[in-house]
Design a protein around this motif. Structure first.
Motif, PDB file in Angstrom:
ATOM      1  N   HIS A   7       0.612  -0.911  -0.153  1.00 45.15           N
ATOM      2  CA  HIS A   7      -0.324  -0.090  -0.031  1.00 45.15           C
ATOM      3  C   HIS A   7       1.015   0.636   0.215  1.00 45.15           C
ATOM      4  N   ASP A   8       1.651   0.986   0.734  1.00 47.91           N
ATOM      5  CA  ASP A   8       2.617   2.621   0.617  1.00 47.91           C
ATOM      6  C   ASP A   8       3.962   2.793  -0.304  1.00 47.91           C
ATOM      7  N   LYS A  45       6.027   5.216  -1.714  1.00 46.78           N
ATOM      8  CA  LYS A  45       6.334   6.394  -1.347  1.00 46.78           C
ATOM      9  C   LYS A  45       8.341   6.361  -1.479  1.00 46.78           C
ATOM     10  N   HIS A  54       1.173   9.587  -2.050  1.00 48.99           N
ATOM     11  CA  HIS A  54       2.134   8.435  -2.158  1.00 48.99           C
ATOM     12  C   HIS A  54       1.063   6.911  -2.868  1.00 48.99           C
ATOM     13  N   HIS A  95      -6.023   4.170   0.256  1.00 45.14           N
ATOM     14  CA  HIS A  95      -5.780   3.888   1.409  1.00 45.14           C
ATOM     15  C   HIS A  95      -6.162   5.524   2.190  1.00 45.14           C
ATOM     16  N   HIS A  96      -5.724   6.071   1.761  1.00 43.62           N
ATOM     17  CA  HIS A  96      -5.496   7.685   2.571  1.00 43.62           C
ATOM     18  C   HIS A  96      -6.818   8.554   2.436  1.00 43.62           C
ATOM     19  N   ASN A 153      -3.993  -0.157   7.679  1.00 43.83           N
ATOM     20  CA  ASN A 153      -3.455   0.778   8.099  1.00 43.83           C
ATOM     21  C   ASN A 153      -3.283   1.577   9.191  1.00 43.83           C
TER      22      ASN A 153
HETATM   23 FE   LIG Z   1       0.047   5.453   3.616  1.00 40.85          FE
END
Ligand SMILES: [Fe+2]
Ligand SMILES: [Fe+2]
Length: 285
Positions: free
Chosen positions: A146-147, A150, A188, A212-213, A231
């Protein structure tokens, strides 16, 4: 200026090595009713890096195996199919999470433990929600990766770190995502989704990463809701979220969307997420 940064960010996506074919082949073999473990071993062994990661992860106390395992085939004998899928995805993801993300205030261990814990909690939620095994596999991929955006954005968050810190100080109520949008014109989640689309992952996986955000988007699919919740819970535990770890709150809509009522389930996820992440940390840090 922002447009230039944005162009450079999306150019950088092209420089990230593609998701190894080995992973797709292994997951394909694991879909069969009678899994051929010799064939699975042959496929994974063709990539020594993934093989080494697999053996390292499998020997983590988090998987509770009774003895030290030194061969893939032996590991398959001890593990359930879902565990094998989880470790395959994690072994490949480890290739990407291989250096500190300075712009995010994350060490390589932080981002790695964060990603694995998110995967572990997401699996438990997906199981409780009643996902079939095939769908749980998609949850592993989306939650562990998911990240991933980044790793692309880190260079730019690092370059603009002073600007990030200034805004963060001025706007204490903002989370890092809002600052990413303001400074870079992207977040991201979006960059990660773009990367996964380039790697030809199914849309529902890249969507979950994208969302996800995003408090509205995350409600539009159950996979996205699980990844987002997992998360937030991983951040709540203070595990590898980085500079804004405590700024994300669980919304009632998100819980309602997954039919989670009352705090008991949340405590359960936090408890097992913390327990397993500590076991993983013992092995990796
Ligand atoms: Fe994230
Ligand atoms: Fe995260």
């Amino acid at each position: 200026m922002k447009r230039q940064i944005l162009e450079r960010i999306f150019d950088k996506v092209d420089t990230i090595p593609t998701f190894p074919k080995v992973a797709f082949q292994a997951l394909e073999l694991l879909k069969k009713e009678d899994v051929d473990f010799r064939e699975l071993e042959r496929v994974i062994k063709s990539d020594p890096g993934i093989t080494a990661n697999f053996l390292k992860i499998v020997n983590s106390p988090a998987f509770g195996l009774p003895q030290k395992i030194d061969s893939l085939f032996k590991a398959f004998m001890f593990l359930g199919l879902n565990q094998i899928k989880f470790i395959v995805v994690a072994s490949v993801a480890k290739k990407y999470f291989s250096k500190d993300l300075i712009g995010y205030g994350l060490s390589v261990e932080d981002i790695w433990i964060h990603s694995l814990t998110c995967g572990i909690i997401a699996e438990e939620i997906a199981f409780d929600v009643g996902f079939p095994p095939q769908k749980i596999e998609t949850v592993y991929i989306a939650s562990i990766l998911h990240d991933i955006g980044k790793i692309v954005l880190d260079l730019y968050t690092k370059l603009e770190i002073k600007e990030f810190q200034k805004i963060a100080k001025e706007r204490m109520d903002w989370d890092f995502i809002q600052v990413e949008w303001l400074v870079l014109g992207v977040d991201h989640g979006l960059v990660g989704a773009h990367l996964l689309e380039k790697w030809e992952f199914p849309k529902y996986i890249s969507f979950a990463v994208r969302a996800h955000h995003d408090s509205d988007l995350m409600l539009q699919s159950d996979i996205a809701s699980i990844v987002a919740l997992s998360n937030i819970l991983t951040n709540t535990l203070g595990i590898g979220g980085g500079v804004d770890v405590f700024n994300y709150k669980v919304s009632e809509n998100l819980l309602r969307n997954l039919n989670i009522t009352g705090p008991e389930k949340i405590y359960k996820y936090l408890k097992s997420g913390l327990y397993k992440s500590l076991l993983i940390q013992r092995e990796f840090v």
